[in-house]
Design an enzyme around this catalytic site. Structure first.
Site, PDB file in Angstrom:
ATOM      1  CD  GLU A   1      -2.904   1.061   2.383  1.00  9.02           C
ATOM      2  OE1 GLU A   1      -2.941   0.049   3.107  1.00  9.02           O
ATOM      3  OE2 GLU A   1      -3.760   1.965   2.417  1.00  9.02           O
TER       4      GLU A   1
ATOM      5  CG  ASN B   1      -7.815   2.187   5.234  1.00  7.20           C
ATOM      6  OD1 ASN B   1      -8.659   1.344   4.960  1.00  7.20           O
ATOM      7  ND2 ASN B   1      -7.336   2.319   6.460  1.00  7.20           N
TER       8      ASN B   1
ATOM      9  CG  ASN C   1      -9.416  -1.487   1.416  1.00  9.05           C
ATOM     10  OD1 ASN C   1      -9.001  -2.631   1.528  1.00  9.05           O
ATOM     11  ND2 ASN C   1      -9.280  -0.582   2.378  1.00  9.05           N
ATOM     12  CD  GLU C   2     -10.275  -2.727   5.869  1.00  3.16           C
ATOM     13  OE1 GLU C   2     -10.218  -1.610   6.403  1.00  3.16           O
ATOM     14  OE2 GLU C   2      -9.627  -3.702   6.284  1.00  3.16           O
TER      15      GLU C   2
ATOM     16  CE1 TYR D   1      -3.435  -6.149   8.932  1.00  3.16           C
ATOM     17  CE2 TYR D   1      -5.705  -5.406   8.790  1.00  3.16           C
ATOM     18  CZ  TYR D   1      -4.459  -5.547   8.222  1.00  3.16           C
ATOM     19  OH  TYR D   1      -4.224  -5.102   6.943  1.00  3.16           O
TER      20      TYR D   1
ATOM     21  CD  GLU E   1      -6.106  -4.824   4.196  1.00  4.68           C
ATOM     22  OE1 GLU E   1      -5.969  -4.464   5.383  1.00  4.68           O
ATOM     23  OE2 GLU E   1      -6.560  -4.091   3.302  1.00  4.68           O
TER      24      GLU E   1
ATOM     25  CD  GLN F   1       0.130  -2.428   3.961  1.00  6.94           C
ATOM     26  OE1 GLN F   1       0.867  -1.822   3.208  1.00  6.94           O
ATOM     27  NE2 GLN F   1      -1.024  -1.886   4.399  1.00  6.94           N
TER      28      GLN F   1
END
Ligand code: AHR
Length: 508
Positions: free
Chosen positions: A29, A74, A174-175, A246, A294, A355
């Site tokens: 990212e 993001n 994304n999200e 996460y 992710e 990442q």
């Protein structure tokens, strides 16, 4: 400390699935020092002609990353992809609202693809469905994948790529369920937008694979309902739904942290059940796969503290953000997450470690200085190198511990893989107190292969200090080492895993 005796059986008949190599994907990212001062540092003595650090390229190759998701995260929800193509000196500087930083756009699609060619990984692109919509996604797809002469493909050729990039996997935003996401919307609004965009993208290039946004975490208040509603709109249009997770140690409770793999397994199984429910209600045989695009250990609370210190005029370029330092405990949990992904490889056909460099990353760099492997580097590189072919269930009875969230949790978690040349075994001892004496019956494997096998590699990740880490000053403090093992005349393999350890064995 007690010694849990565990019995297991390595049997090629216990097939989970062929492994899609995309399960060993990564994620880059535009965030912090990931791109700038991470992979791209033109002033560095080891930079190549294009400004990419060759020491980082070598480490990414060693890590063994199949596909790489780009450019966010993001970040993508406010990104204009056109800013990152064309002559570099004419590219605009923009504010990145997601991470409160300034984006210089020195690296964009072309430069990133050049870097991927060097690291030997495949591009997976995300389109912006936060502040932008279907038309911009179609423009990017045409620019990237079309070989017919058009205004956009002429532009691509003028920018140095006459041939299409040929990007196979595309993420539809994304999200979009997250309140923090630019352009965040309801499941119904997002589902309709994703469906329209997916249909248009397939009209342009029917060969692509599409990922629709699932929940940005299992604890999201809309989890479950979000997947159902989004898939009610998009079941016929997409191939994958995303999962993001996460994990971190909370309040020094290592034992609870070591149960993270159970949470990931439940997450996957719940999303699969939801997707299959939507298909059943539609009388459809379609099976939506999971792109776990992710996953990692992330000390999110540290970033939240840092973010709170930014004033309204602070928009730094490549600031130190999300630079978590991983310890031995983190690496064991991380190795268990990889085991969990392989255990679900029938439905998890793609995954991206979030990442890669400097930002919650297995590889760290110092500007003008060295690059080193974090503790989490080892489980990833070994699982990617040794875990191919087919995933096999490896049931191991080693007792349980009590988790506040999950009740009785297996102390030892394991998975195996089998391929043309042999087999590999990956195990984790999640107990903070008990070593595990393991005895694995290799007879079914030997019978299936029709020849004897021997152990050619063993790797143990364990440190008596759970919080030991690799740093700039001490980059090789924690690593892997071979461990003692024996195979008896009945083909039973025996070895002991210390508490809080991860291990891999290769049999050929
Ligand atoms: O990986 C860091 C961030 O975590 C990503 O940008 C976002 O998608 C997630 O919330």
């Amino acid at each position: 400390m007690t010694d849990a005796r565990a019995l297991g059986r390595l049997d090629p008949a216990l097939v989970i699935s062929d492994i899609d190599r995309r399960i060993f994907g990564g994620f880059v990212e535009h965030l912090g020092r990931h791109v700038y001062d991470g992979i791209f540092e033109p002033q560095h003595p080891l930079a190549d002609d294009a400004g990419f650090r060759t020491d980082v390229i070598a480490l990414v190759r060693e890590l063994g990353v199949s596909t790489i998701r780009y450019p966010g995260g993001n970040f993508v929800s406010g990104y204009r992809w056109e800013d990152g193509v064309g002559p570099v000196d004419r590219r605009p500087r923009r504010l990145d609202l997601a991470w409160h930083a300034t984006e210089t756009n020195e690296v964009g699609l072309h430069e990133f693809q050049d870097w991927l060619d060097k690291v030997g990984s495949e591009l997976m692109l995300a389109v912006n469905l936060g502040t932008r919509g279907t038309q911009e996604a179609l423009d990017l797809l045409e620019y990237a994948n079309t070989s017919v002469k058009t205004a956009l493909t002429d532009e691509r050729a003028a920018n140095g790529r006459p041939q299409p990039f040929g990007v196979k996997m595309w993420c539809l935003g994304n999200e979009m369920d997250g309140w923090w996401q630019l352009g965040h919307r309801s499941a119904s609004d997002y589902g309709k937008l994703a469906s329209r965009t997916a249909k248009g993208m397939r009209q342009l290039d029917p060969s692509i694979e599409l990922v629709v946004c699932g929940s940005s975490g299992r604890t999201m208040p809309t989890f479950g309902a979000w997947e159902r509603e989004v898939l009610e709109h998009t079941l016929d249009d997409v191939d994958f739904i995303s999962c993001h997770a996460y994990y971190q140690e909370h309040d020094g409770d290592a034992q609870e942290f070591l149960a993270s793999g159970v949470d990931m397994a439940k997450f996957i199984e719940e999303v699969v059940a939801t997707a299959d429910h939507v298909a059943a209600a539609r009388k459809s045989d379609k099976r939506i796969m999971i792109s776990f695009d992710e996953w990692n250990v992330w000390y999110l609370s540290k970033w939240q503290e840092q973010a709170a210190t930014y004033g309204p005029d602070d928009w730094p370029i490549a600031p130190r953000q999300l630079e978590d330092q991983y310890n031995a405990l983190d690496a064991v949990v991380f190795g268990d997450l990889l085991i969990t992904l392989l255990q679900h490889s029938d439905r998890v056909r793609s995954a991206s470690l979030a990442q890669l460099v400097n930002v919650i990353a297995p590889i760290m760099t110092e500007p003008g200085g060295s690059a080193w492997r974090q503790t989490t580097f080892y489980p990833f590189s070994l699982t990617s190198r040794l875990g191919h072919g087919r995933a096999l269930r490896l049931p191991v009875e080693a007792g349980t511990f009590e988790s506040d969230r999950f009740g009785a949790v297996a102390r030892v978690n394991a998975v195996a893989t089998v391929d043309a040349d042999g087999a590999s075994v990956f195990l984790v001892n999640r107990s903070t107190t008990d070593a595990a004496s393991l005895h694995i019956d290799l007879a079914p494997l030997i019978a299936a292969l029709g020849r004897d096998v021997s152990i050619v590699e063993t790797h143990l990740l364990h440190d008596d200090d759970l919080y030991a880490a690799n740093t700039l000053e001490e980059p090789e403090r924690v690593g892997v080492r071979p461990f003692p093992h024996a195979v008896d005349e009945s083909s039973v393999l025996s070895f002991t895993l210390p508490p809080v350890s991860w291990a891999a064995l290769r049999l050929e």
